[in-house]
Design a protein around this motif. Structure first.
Motif, mmCIF file in Angstrom:
data_model
loop_
_atom_site.group_PDB
_atom_site.id
_atom_site.type_symbol
_atom_site.label_atom_id
_atom_site.label_comp_id
_atom_site.label_asym_id
_atom_site.label_seq_id
_atom_site.Cartn_x
_atom_site.Cartn_y
_atom_site.Cartn_z
ATOM 1 N N THR A 1 -73.976 65.842 -67.399
ATOM 2 C CA THR A 1 -74.113 65.002 -66.214
ATOM 3 C C THR A 1 -74.221 63.521 -66.573
ATOM 4 O O THR A 1 -74.888 63.160 -67.530
ATOM 5 C CB THR A 1 -75.386 65.411 -65.435
ATOM 6 N N ASP A 2 -73.543 62.705 -65.801
ATOM 7 C CA ASP A 2 -73.765 61.256 -65.827
ATOM 8 C C ASP A 2 -74.474 60.880 -64.523
ATOM 9 O O ASP A 2 -74.066 61.330 -63.457
ATOM 10 C CB ASP A 2 -72.441 60.481 -65.880
ATOM 11 N N TRP A 3 -75.506 60.060 -64.623
ATOM 12 C CA TRP A 3 -76.182 59.554 -63.433
ATOM 13 C C TRP A 3 -76.253 58.047 -63.580
ATOM 14 O O TRP A 3 -76.938 57.553 -64.455
ATOM 15 C CB TRP A 3 -77.566 60.169 -63.314
ATOM 16 N N GLU B 1 -76.735 54.203 -61.590
ATOM 17 C CA GLU B 1 -77.255 53.534 -60.400
ATOM 18 C C GLU B 1 -76.521 52.214 -60.246
ATOM 19 O O GLU B 1 -76.471 51.412 -61.181
ATOM 20 C CB GLU B 1 -78.757 53.286 -60.591
ATOM 21 N N ARG C 1 -76.943 50.660 -63.835
ATOM 22 C CA ARG C 1 -78.025 51.150 -64.698
ATOM 23 C C ARG C 1 -77.779 52.647 -64.921
ATOM 24 O O ARG C 1 -77.625 53.393 -63.964
ATOM 25 C CB ARG C 1 -79.355 50.926 -63.980
ATOM 26 N N TRP C 2 -77.736 53.056 -66.184
ATOM 27 C CA TRP C 2 -77.491 54.468 -66.489
ATOM 28 C C TRP C 2 -78.813 55.210 -66.660
ATOM 29 O O TRP C 2 -79.637 54.831 -67.480
ATOM 30 C CB TRP C 2 -76.664 54.606 -67.773
ATOM 31 N N HIS C 3 -78.983 56.297 -65.910
ATOM 32 C CA HIS C 3 -80.184 57.128 -66.063
ATOM 33 C C HIS C 3 -79.905 58.312 -66.973
ATOM 34 O O HIS C 3 -80.814 58.871 -67.573
ATOM 35 C CB HIS C 3 -80.649 57.639 -64.693
ATOM 36 N N CYS C 4 -78.654 58.691 -67.059
ATOM 37 C CA CYS C 4 -78.299 59.891 -67.813
ATOM 38 C C CYS C 4 -76.808 59.787 -68.140
ATOM 39 O O CYS C 4 -76.003 59.441 -67.275
ATOM 40 C CB CYS C 4 -78.576 61.112 -66.914
ATOM 41 N N ARG C 5 -76.427 60.021 -69.383
ATOM 42 C CA ARG C 5 -75.007 59.910 -69.739
ATOM 43 C C ARG C 5 -74.686 60.987 -70.768
ATOM 44 O O ARG C 5 -74.843 60.781 -71.974
ATOM 45 C CB ARG C 5 -74.729 58.510 -70.294
ATOM 46 N N GLU C 6 -74.230 62.106 -70.302
ATOM 47 C CA GLU C 6 -74.013 63.259 -71.173
ATOM 48 C C GLU C 6 -72.550 63.666 -71.275
ATOM 49 O O GLU C 6 -72.163 64.334 -72.221
ATOM 50 C CB GLU C 6 -74.790 64.477 -70.634
ATOM 51 N N ARG C 7 -71.743 63.290 -70.295
ATOM 52 C CA ARG C 7 -70.348 63.743 -70.295
ATOM 53 C C ARG C 7 -69.573 63.056 -71.416
ATOM 54 O O ARG C 7 -69.859 61.907 -71.761
ATOM 55 C CB ARG C 7 -69.688 63.456 -68.937
#
Lengths: 143, 143
Positions: free
Chosen positions: A24-26, A28, B80-86
């Motif tokens: 997952t990428d999240w 903002e 702003r990145w909170h999560c970057r897994e892909r």
């Protein structure tokens, strides 16, 4: 060991254990929180995008074994596997607690080429979200 | 350490190092070798399915950063990145040496929901393959 690392190792070395968590990428932006998840092999109808308790975004997909079983050559006695790395035979589930500025009632979802995109706009003027109570709100946010 | 394991660890702990190898299933049925690869976020036009030297199946995809840059909100200062897994920002490449019974000149490829399926029929009557020489044969096997 952090939860993320332990899940990562669990996913890698015990790929058949329970649900998989999609990569997952999240990100903002000034206007919204945008989630992108890799769900290859799944059609829109197989993915549920849900809002639980007005504050938790949950994405679930059923066991993809059913879909794979339909595409022929599944007389397993006659099949020989040389390589099996895809997590296609597992159910997927992940969830995220949305921040206070999320307009959870305006969630939109879209799917293209095996990637799910969920967009949660931010509330204007710093308004805080209204919690939806304790009852899970289960819905699909497709346009 | 085996090549497969070392690549797996490299992919997991250094996700930005070089090309990624897509998760792959390779199954052999009485009629064909069937390869399935997860390539979420890629359209058919972005993936090259090639036959090298008449015996090596190679799948490549360009750097997906270009595609991602087109879908808006890419003023990175405001993101702003909170999560970057892909692994969406990396190029993909993988290759497989086909067995002797593979009819390499009858390769077919198809793409659906971010999954690439490459089907290589088996030669009838145990005929061995004709090698194509040393020159790479680069082609796309879409119908």
């Amino acid at each position: 060991m952090s939860l993320t690392l332990s899940r990562m190792l669990l996913d890698r070395f015990f790929p058949d254990a329970g649900e998989a968590r999609p990569p997952t990428d999240w990100k903002e932006t000034p206007e919204a929180h945008v989630f992108r998840m890799d769900v290859p092999g799944l059609a829109k109808e197989q993915v549920a995008v849900e809002l639980v308790d007005g504050r938790v975004l949950r994405v679930r997909a059923g066991n993809k074994q059913d879909a794979a079983a339909k595409d022929g050559h599944e007389e397993e006695d006659a099949v020989r596997w040389h390589c099996r790395e895809r997590v296609g035979s597992r159910a997927l589930e992940t969830q995220f607690r949305l921040p206070e500025d999320a307009a959870a009632d305006e969630v939109r979802a879209a799917m293209a080429d095996g990637v799910l995109t969920v967009t949660v706009p931010k509330r204007k003027g710093g308004k805080k979200r209204q919690h939806g109570g304790n009852k899970p709100v289960c819905c699909r946010f497709w346009p």
